[in-house]
Design a protein around this motif. Structure first.
Motif, PDB file in Angstrom:
ATOM      1  N   ARG A 269       0.906  -1.136  -0.147  1.00 57.00           N
ATOM      2  CA  ARG A 269      -0.118   0.116  -0.113  1.00 57.00           C
ATOM      3  C   ARG A 269       1.005   1.077   0.150  1.00 57.00           C
ATOM      4  O   ARG A 269       2.229   1.046   0.585  1.00 57.00           O
ATOM      5  CB  ARG A 269      -1.394  -0.104   1.267  1.00 57.00           C
ATOM      6  N   ALA A 327     -13.234   1.094  -6.042  1.00 58.97           N
ATOM      7  CA  ALA A 327     -11.290   1.761  -6.638  1.00 58.97           C
ATOM      8  C   ALA A 327     -11.496   1.426  -8.214  1.00 58.97           C
ATOM      9  O   ALA A 327     -12.701   0.509  -8.773  1.00 58.97           O
ATOM     10  CB  ALA A 327     -10.934   0.473  -6.089  1.00 58.97           C
ATOM     11  N   LEU A 350      -4.361   0.559  -7.960  1.00 57.89           N
ATOM     12  CA  LEU A 350      -5.502   0.194  -7.854  1.00 57.89           C
ATOM     13  C   LEU A 350      -5.260   2.137  -7.206  1.00 57.89           C
ATOM     14  O   LEU A 350      -4.658   2.439  -6.815  1.00 57.89           O
ATOM     15  CB  LEU A 350      -6.337  -0.527  -7.258  1.00 57.89           C
ATOM     16  N   VAL A 353      -9.107   4.389  -3.529  1.00 60.59           N
ATOM     17  CA  VAL A 353      -9.261   2.939  -2.419  1.00 60.59           C
ATOM     18  C   VAL A 353      -9.613   3.362  -1.140  1.00 60.59           C
ATOM     19  O   VAL A 353      -9.098   4.881  -0.986  1.00 60.59           O
ATOM     20  CB  VAL A 353      -8.145   1.838  -2.544  1.00 60.59           C
ATOM     21  N   GLY A 370      -3.163  -0.531  -3.907  1.00 61.92           N
ATOM     22  CA  GLY A 370      -3.247   0.292  -3.519  1.00 61.92           C
ATOM     23  C   GLY A 370      -2.405   1.591  -3.825  1.00 61.92           C
ATOM     24  O   GLY A 370      -1.340   1.715  -2.942  1.00 61.92           O
TER      25      GLY A 370
END
Length: 460
Positions: A269, A327, A350, A353, A370
């Motif tokens: 992330r 997303a 993505l 998110v 993400g």
């Protein structure tokens, strides 16, 4: 229960290797041989143990041309990356370099009246349960210092990479490490738990899933066996507004996608300062769109299959759920026609998110990441800590003092500044929360693989 383990190759779904597991009596006999041999091994001078371990490591290096395609068949990593010997050798060499100092007696007093000191003594037999994602490097983290410290080692490797333990045993035995002192063993879960519960080992080191770590702890409950656990991760990257944007994008996206995202400390992330968000996202999409998914035995392949179709299925599920919840998926599927719905999985980036989505909470361990914009350090810190895991965190800024201030507040095992996805053998490799407990490598690794023994000698 099956009496063998099977490695199904992610390349084509064929059975690549099968090995019979030890029966419970056979496993107990292996432990007995290790325990008997350990005392003589520990009695050898530390420099002799170091030399033998180093020779075993170099023997692995001599096998590298065979190991690289073998790894591709077992777990899917492209041959273009050349295997793991660089990191394998770096870690073992560093632990050999610091061994004498790390294992030296701690002298409190040596006077005409008293000699008071603390020795570091080996646990006895150490069980190493190693994972498939970096099967050589993760194993050597414990195998090398455990042997150097005077322990006997039993290595139980993941069923996806059964040939790794065999090669390591062959290499170390050829170097002169006694066969009983370093044993590669094939064990099922039940027998492994039975051995731990029976106090067969002085220490158990496990790298793998949270569920696997919980099983190890349950087996060890009440035995007072030392346990080291490196479990799941959801490692964050934070790109501050003063970051080198190009370097941050290249490093963080590589950290998210290398080895098909199957890295213990891979980036899962990313939080980007709002003024840089659009530019970072654009660079990230461009990088990933240039990857080539395919057969890992082909030199042009940059992204191989995941180690097993079931791992890819979990990543697909997290991605699909996120898209269904709002997303945005930025990677064009037509760029990756090799995605077969099985082990071959296209990478994905993505945006839009949130932490309501599993892809930002649960471990993905695959080629998806993400990316979220943040307004300031406080928001980034809150999001980084909003996780059940804590292995590493990567901060991108030109201000080292700022990185340290932020790092002090992150619930994690290692704080990186302007790098990611790297294991420094001079630093303790550790984690917190559901990532586990204990610590490998560095001086602390030796402390965990030995126990302190105090001497209070009153002179006449």
């Amino acid at each position: 229960m099956s009496n063998k383990i099977t490695c199904v190759s992610p390349i084509d779904g064929s059975v690549f290797a099968e090995r019979a597991v030890l029966s419970a009596p056979e496993a107990r006999a292996a432990v007995s041989r290790a325990s008997t041999a350990q005392a003589d091994w520990a009695a050898r001078p530390v420099q002799e143990r170091i030399a033998l371990v180093q020779a075993g490591v170099q023997n692995i290096g001599q096998m590298n041309a065979e190991i690289v395609p073998e790894l591709a068949w077992q777990m899917g990593r492209p041959i273009r990356y050349g295997g793991e010997f660089g990191g394998f050798n770096e870690r073992a060499s560093y632990m050999a370099q610091i061994a004498e100092e790390a294992l030296a007696d701690i002298v409190v007093e040596d006077s005409s009246s008293f000699r008071r000191f603390i020795k570091r003594v080996p646990h006895g037999v150490v069980l190493v349960v190693a994972p498939w994602n970096y099967p050589y490097m993760t194993a050597i983290n414990t195998v090398a210092p455990a042997l150097i410290a005077g322990n006997a080692v039993m290595l139980k490797h993941a069923s996806q990479t059964p040939l790794v333990g065999e090669r390591m045993a062959r290499a170390f035995h050829a170097a002169g490490v006694p066969e009983e002192v370093f044993q590669n063993v094939f064990l099922d879960h039940a027998t492994t738990s039975e051995l731990i519960a029976a106090r067969s080992f002085g220490f158990v080191n496990f790298t793998g899933s949270v569920a696997g770590g919980q099983a190890i702890e349950r087996a060890a409950a009440g035995t007072f066996t030392g346990v080291g656990l490196e479990l799941g991760g959801k490692d964050p990257g934070y790109v501050c507004e003063d970051a080198d944007l190009e370097a941050a994008a290249e490093t963080l996206i590589d950290g998210a996608m290398f080895n098909s995202g199957q890295c213990c400390c891979g980036i899962e992330r990313i939080y980007v300062a709002a003024p840089l968000f659009d530019a970072f996202l654009e660079k990230a999409v461009r990088i990933v769109s240039g990857y080539k998914l395919g057969n890992p035995l082909e030199p042009e392949t940059t992204l191989g299959p995941m180690a097993h179709a079931r791992f890819a299925a979990e990543v697909r599920a997290q991605t699909d759920e996120a898209v269904a919840a709002g997303a945005t998926a930025h990677i064009d599927p037509t760029l990756f026609p090799q995605d077969d719905g099985g082990a071959y999985l296209m990478p994905q980036i993505l945006s839009s998110v949130s932490h309501d989505m599993r892809v930002m909470r649960d471990e993905s361990f695959g080629p998806v990441v993400g990316i979220m914009p943040v307004q300031d350090d406080a928001e980034a810190l809150a999001l980084m800590n909003d996780s059940q895991f804590g292995l590493t965190a990567s901060i991108w800024t030109k201000d080292a003092a700022r990185a340290e201030r932020i790092g002090d507040k992150i619930e994690t095992g290692t704080v990186f500044m302007n790098r990611a996805d790297y294991l420094d053998p001079g630093l303790c490799w550790t984690g917190c929360k559901d990532t586990g407990r204990g610590g490998g490598l560095s001086v602390i690794g030796y402390h965990n693989l030995t126990r302190p023994k105090s001497y209070h000698l009153k002179k006449a």
